[in-house]
Design an enzyme around this catalytic site. Structure first.
Site, short mmCIF file in Angstrom:
data_model
loop_
_atom_site.label_atom_id
_atom_site.label_comp_id
_atom_site.label_asym_id
_atom_site.label_seq_id
_atom_site.Cartn_x
_atom_site.Cartn_y
_atom_site.Cartn_z
N GLN A 140 0.89 -1.25 -0.13
CA GLN A 140 0.11 0.02 0.10
C GLN A 140 0.81 1.18 -0.07
O GLN A 140 1.86 1.41 0.64
CB GLN A 140 -0.79 0.06 1.29
CG GLN A 140 -2.13 1.02 1.12
CD GLN A 140 -2.75 1.05 2.35
OE1 GLN A 140 -2.63 0.45 3.42
NE2 GLN A 140 -4.02 1.77 2.39
N GLU A 274 -2.93 -3.90 7.40
CA GLU A 274 -3.88 -4.76 7.32
C GLU A 274 -3.71 -5.85 6.30
O GLU A 274 -4.78 -6.28 5.61
CB GLU A 274 -5.13 -4.07 7.25
CG GLU A 274 -5.67 -3.48 5.90
CD GLU A 274 -4.88 -2.12 5.69
OE1 GLU A 274 -4.14 -1.86 6.44
OE2 GLU A 274 -5.51 -1.04 5.00
N ASN A 275 -2.78 -6.65 6.09
CA ASN A 275 -2.73 -7.75 5.23
C ASN A 275 -3.59 -8.83 5.50
O ASN A 275 -3.55 -9.35 6.51
CB ASN A 275 -0.98 -7.96 4.91
CG ASN A 275 -0.18 -7.19 4.53
OD1 ASN A 275 -0.66 -6.29 3.41
ND2 ASN A 275 0.87 -6.65 5.14
N HIS A 298 -7.38 -1.79 15.13
CA HIS A 298 -7.40 -1.10 13.76
C HIS A 298 -7.29 -1.76 12.69
O HIS A 298 -7.93 -1.86 11.80
CB HIS A 298 -6.43 0.32 13.99
CG HIS A 298 -6.63 0.93 12.66
ND1 HIS A 298 -7.19 2.20 12.49
CD2 HIS A 298 -5.85 0.80 11.47
CE1 HIS A 298 -6.93 2.67 11.28
NE2 HIS A 298 -6.21 1.95 10.85
N GLU A 299 -6.01 -2.62 12.82
CA GLU A 299 -5.77 -3.34 11.50
C GLU A 299 -6.87 -4.62 11.47
O GLU A 299 -7.28 -4.92 10.32
CB GLU A 299 -4.42 -3.97 11.78
CG GLU A 299 -3.40 -2.90 11.94
CD GLU A 299 -3.49 -1.73 10.92
OE1 GLU A 299 -3.92 -1.83 9.77
OE2 GLU A 299 -2.83 -0.70 11.45
N HIS A 302 -9.90 -3.39 9.69
CA HIS A 302 -9.83 -3.31 8.33
C HIS A 302 -10.21 -4.63 7.47
O HIS A 302 -10.54 -4.64 6.58
CB HIS A 302 -8.28 -3.00 7.58
CG HIS A 302 -8.10 -1.75 7.68
ND1 HIS A 302 -8.43 -0.72 7.12
CD2 HIS A 302 -6.88 -1.23 8.14
CE1 HIS A 302 -8.07 0.44 7.04
NE2 HIS A 302 -6.89 0.39 7.99
N GLU A 321 -10.07 4.08 5.90
CA GLU A 321 -9.44 4.55 7.46
C GLU A 321 -10.60 5.20 8.28
O GLU A 321 -10.49 4.96 9.54
CB GLU A 321 -8.31 5.39 7.06
CG GLU A 321 -7.15 4.91 6.16
CD GLU A 321 -6.59 3.49 6.88
OE1 GLU A 321 -6.85 3.45 7.96
OE2 GLU A 321 -6.02 2.75 6.26
N ASP A 376 1.27 8.46 -1.50
CA ASP A 376 1.99 8.26 -0.34
C ASP A 376 2.27 9.66 0.34
O ASP A 376 2.23 9.68 1.29
CB ASP A 376 3.21 7.68 -0.59
CG ASP A 376 3.75 6.84 0.42
OD1 ASP A 376 2.72 6.20 0.98
OD2 ASP A 376 4.97 7.20 0.87
N TYR A 384 -8.53 9.78 8.35
CA TYR A 384 -8.91 8.75 9.35
C TYR A 384 -9.76 9.52 10.38
O TYR A 384 -10.88 8.94 10.99
CB TYR A 384 -7.56 8.63 9.99
CG TYR A 384 -6.59 7.74 9.64
CD1 TYR A 384 -5.94 8.28 8.52
CD2 TYR A 384 -6.36 6.62 9.96
CE1 TYR A 384 -4.73 7.27 7.76
CE2 TYR A 384 -5.44 5.76 9.38
CZ TYR A 384 -4.69 6.14 8.40
OH TYR A 384 -3.63 5.35 7.72
N LYS A 559 5.67 7.78 10.93
CA LYS A 559 4.84 8.65 11.48
C LYS A 559 5.29 9.24 13.07
O LYS A 559 5.26 10.50 13.47
CB LYS A 559 3.63 7.81 12.10
CG LYS A 559 2.52 8.75 12.52
CD LYS A 559 1.16 7.80 12.58
CE LYS A 559 0.08 8.40 13.68
NZ LYS A 559 -0.90 7.54 13.84
N1 BES Z 1 -3.67 0.93 5.89
C1 BES Z 1 -2.94 1.63 6.94
C2 BES Z 1 -1.50 1.92 6.56
C3 BES Z 1 -0.96 2.61 5.38
C4 BES Z 1 -1.76 3.56 5.02
C5 BES Z 1 0.00 2.19 4.58
C6 BES Z 1 -1.59 4.12 3.86
C7 BES Z 1 0.31 2.88 3.27
C8 BES Z 1 -0.67 4.05 3.00
C9 BES Z 1 -2.89 1.16 8.29
O1 BES Z 1 -4.17 0.53 8.68
C10 BES Z 1 -2.87 2.40 9.12
O2 BES Z 1 -3.56 3.06 9.32
N2 BES Z 1 -1.82 2.17 10.13
C11 BES Z 1 -1.50 3.28 11.40
C12 BES Z 1 -2.03 2.81 12.48
C13 BES Z 1 -3.33 3.20 13.03
C14 BES Z 1 -3.68 2.73 14.36
C15 BES Z 1 -3.92 4.38 12.72
C16 BES Z 1 -0.07 3.36 11.19
O3 BES Z 1 0.66 2.80 10.89
O4 BES Z 1 0.46 4.61 11.80
ZN ZN Z 2 -5.73 1.84 8.85
#
Ligand code: BES
Ligand code: ZN
Length: 604
Positions: A140, A274-275, A298-299, A302, A321, A376, A384, A559
């Protein structure tokens, strides 16, 4: 002019994919994993949904792939099918155009990846918790095309099977896993076979190879992790099956068979991914006290929002999201009660207000406009948290029983399909809202308007109000040590609120007093550290320097890294220091992280 008929009428046009032509029903992947040369090599065989009659060409996405041979059959025999690679685009890669003779039922492509493939991170043993190399993918948003030629659009789904062979002497020690039915033990000959019988979009294709062990948690849940990490992980995620049960009670059956977690080495660029069947998570949520497990909720969520009903394009990312954040907090409420979930909601709203401030209200629409951009760079907290707030608004408007019935029906009805924002809006108005409710809601303002619509709800949390009271007492001079009897009960969430609630710039002595009382610098909790270091940096509090450097060199989660490098850049002499640390840390980061950080740290 003749009327234009779209090839697949239900497909929303995706600005981030070249894919065109017949629908593809099934993928057969055969790959050799070569750690020595950092390549995957083999073939991708695509079975058409129906043998082609109307289409004379199949167009797939690729980026940085070496295409070796292409056939218009599954066996890879006979003459090659004529094909061309289009002009490369830095973000989108190259279209692979394959001529299809009439009646083509399958296409086979022999190819190899390049060592720079953006989805892949090849880790040396020193970058793991053990003594073996490690490989993982992150597909992703549009990186699947860097490890296989595919229709890399979330609106196109296919089932898959894969044969994966690990090369090299260490093959007998390494386990391969995919977003599919998985083995639970290492194969001595390094050969693995996978099946994912549910149709999935390309961004949910995933592969990991490493020295991994498995520990079951229940008959349908378990944990894969490096041996050194597995005991801590099984403790941390001990409630996994309860989470799945809670999710099913809320919004219907789990449709993917098993639900396992894979705990990755710390360079994993996200918190979680969320694979299907196998959520990937960062090891830095192993806080020891289960305080960061909402990320797993969260995952898991999904598995419905995203993996069952999938955003049609990345512009509709909030459908993945926003729903998932709402669902995550409902799962956490079920497990740990409303006061806990309220904390999560208040912290989420604080993130949202922070992002709104950063972006300015004009660029804060829920529906995104990512054409011509790298998705990206454009996927942020708005999808979100504003998305979640829209669902909370609906909850207040119609009540939980009606909203929950609607969401359950939505997942069941559109399972294994894609959804775009307009179709969702009309389904919502038709299936849930009365005309009066729809008028009151003002959906256009939610989806495309700036900032937050008037009437957006604001959460309150009694537990976080308790934190505010402590902050107020500190501000009026109460010594931190006198507050221990309160703070000793605090969770990660309360500490996070506390750190965010401190004045943004404090003198070094004040920071030192806080550290002496609460031991932030020595904390093992990555979220806490990430909130603490900016305060320490702004105060010029040197005792945190070594811990900060250690954090930046070992954590790969983008992040958490980006705000820290920003804070570092904002200090006197910070650029040189940030660049020095970055140079040391960069080999440990995935391309998703370096893609952002290279730009941030460029120049002098
Ligand atoms: N699917 C996302 C991760 C993602 C988003 C990867 C966009 C590539 C492009 C995953 O579900 C996610 O949101 N992860 C968050 C954690 C969540 C608790 C908010 C993260 O990794 O920070
Ligand atoms: Zn997510």
């Amino acid at each position: 002019m003749s009327p234009i008929s779209a090839p697949t009428p239900s497909l929303t046009l995706d600005p981030h994919s070249f894919a065109q032509g017949p629908a593809l029903a099934h993928l057969m992947l055969a790959l050799a994993v070569d750690f020595a040369n950092q390549t995957l090599a083999g073939s991708a065989t695509w079975r058409l949904a129906t043998p082609s009659a109307e289409f004379t060409e199949l167009v797939l996405d690729t980026r940085d792939l070496v295409i070796e041979q292409v056939w218009a059959n599954a066996a890879g025999t006979g003459p090659e099918a004529p094909h061309t690679l289009g002009t490369p685009d830095a973000t989108l890669g190259q279209a692979l155009r394959i001529a299809l003779p009439a009646g083509t039922a399958a296409v086979r492509i022999a190819y190899r990846t390049s060592p720079q493939a953006a989805a892949l991170q090849w880790l040396a043993p020193a970058q793991t918790a053990g003594r073996y190399p490690f490989l993982f993918t992150q597909s992703q948003a549009i990186l699947a095309r860097t490890w296989l030629p595919c229709p890399d659009s979330p609106g196109r789904r296919f089932s898959y099977e894969a044969g994966v062979e690990i090369l090299g002497e260490e093959r007998g020690q390494l386990l391969a896993l995919m977003s599919a039915e998985n083995p639970q033990a290492t194969a001595a000959d390094g050969h693995y076979h996978f099946r994912q019988l549910q149709p999935v979009p390309a961004y949910l294709l995933a592969l990991a190879v490493g020295r991994l062990d498995f520990a079951p948690l229940s008959t349908r849940t378990g944990i894969y992790a490096e041996p050194a990490t597995l005991p801590r992980a099984t403790h941390e995620f001990g409630e996994l099956d309860h989470m799945v049960q809670a999710a099913e009670q809320l919004y219907g059956n789990y449709r993917w068979g098993r639900y396992d977690l894979l705990v990755l080495p710390s360079s994993f660029p996200f918190g979680g991914m969320e694979n299907p069947c196998l959520t990937f998570v960062t090891p830095n949520i192993l806080a020891g006290d289960r305080s960061l497990t909402s990320l797993v909720a969260h995952e898991l969520a999904h598995s419905w929002s995203g993996n069952l009903v999938t955003n049609a394009t990345w512009n509709d990312f909030w459908l993945n999201e926003g729903f998932t954040v709402y669902f995550e907090r409902r799962i956490m409420e079920q497990l740990y009660g409303r006061p806990y979930a309220d904390m999560l909601q208040v912290l989420g709203e604080a993130d949202l207000h922070h992002t709104l401030q950063e972006l300015g209200p004009a660029s804060a629409a829920t529906r995104l406009h990512l054409a011509g951009r790298n998705p990206d760079d454009g996927l942020n907290d708005i999808a979100y948290e504003k998305g979640c707030l829209l669902l909370l608004t609906l909850e207040h408007l119609v009540g939980r029983p009606r909203l929950d019935a609607f969401i359950t029906e939505y997942f069941a009805r559109f399972a294994f399909q894609s959804m775009d924002t307009d179709r969702f809006a009309s389904y919502l108005t038709q299936a849930l809202l009365t005309p009066a409710e729809a008028a009151h809601l003002n959906l256009p303002a939610w989806l495309d308007g700036p900032g937050l619509p008037p009437g957006a709800p604001t959460a309150t949390s009694a537990r976080l109000a308790g934190v505010d009271a402590v902050l107020a007492r500190l501000a009026t001079g109460t010594p931190p040590a006198e507050l221990h009897y309160i703070t000793k009960e605090w969770s990660s969430q309360e500490w996070e609120h506390f750190l965010r609630g401190l004045p943004p710039t404090l003198p070094a002595e004040a920071v030192a007093r806080l550290d002496a009382a609460f031991h932030f610098t020595a904390s093992g909790n990555a979220e806490l550290l990430a909130a603490w270091f900016p305060l320490a940096l702004r105060a010029g509090y040197a005792p945190a320097d070594a811990a900060l450097e250690n954090f930046l060199r070992h954590v790969g989660r983008r992040k958490l890294l980006v705000p820290l490098y920003r804070a570092l850049l904002g200090t006197p002499g910070g650029r040189a220091r940030a660049q020095r640390i970055y140079q040391l840390a960069r080999p440990n980061y995935h391309s998703v992280a370096t893609g952002t950080l290279d730009a941030l740290l460029a120049g002098g």
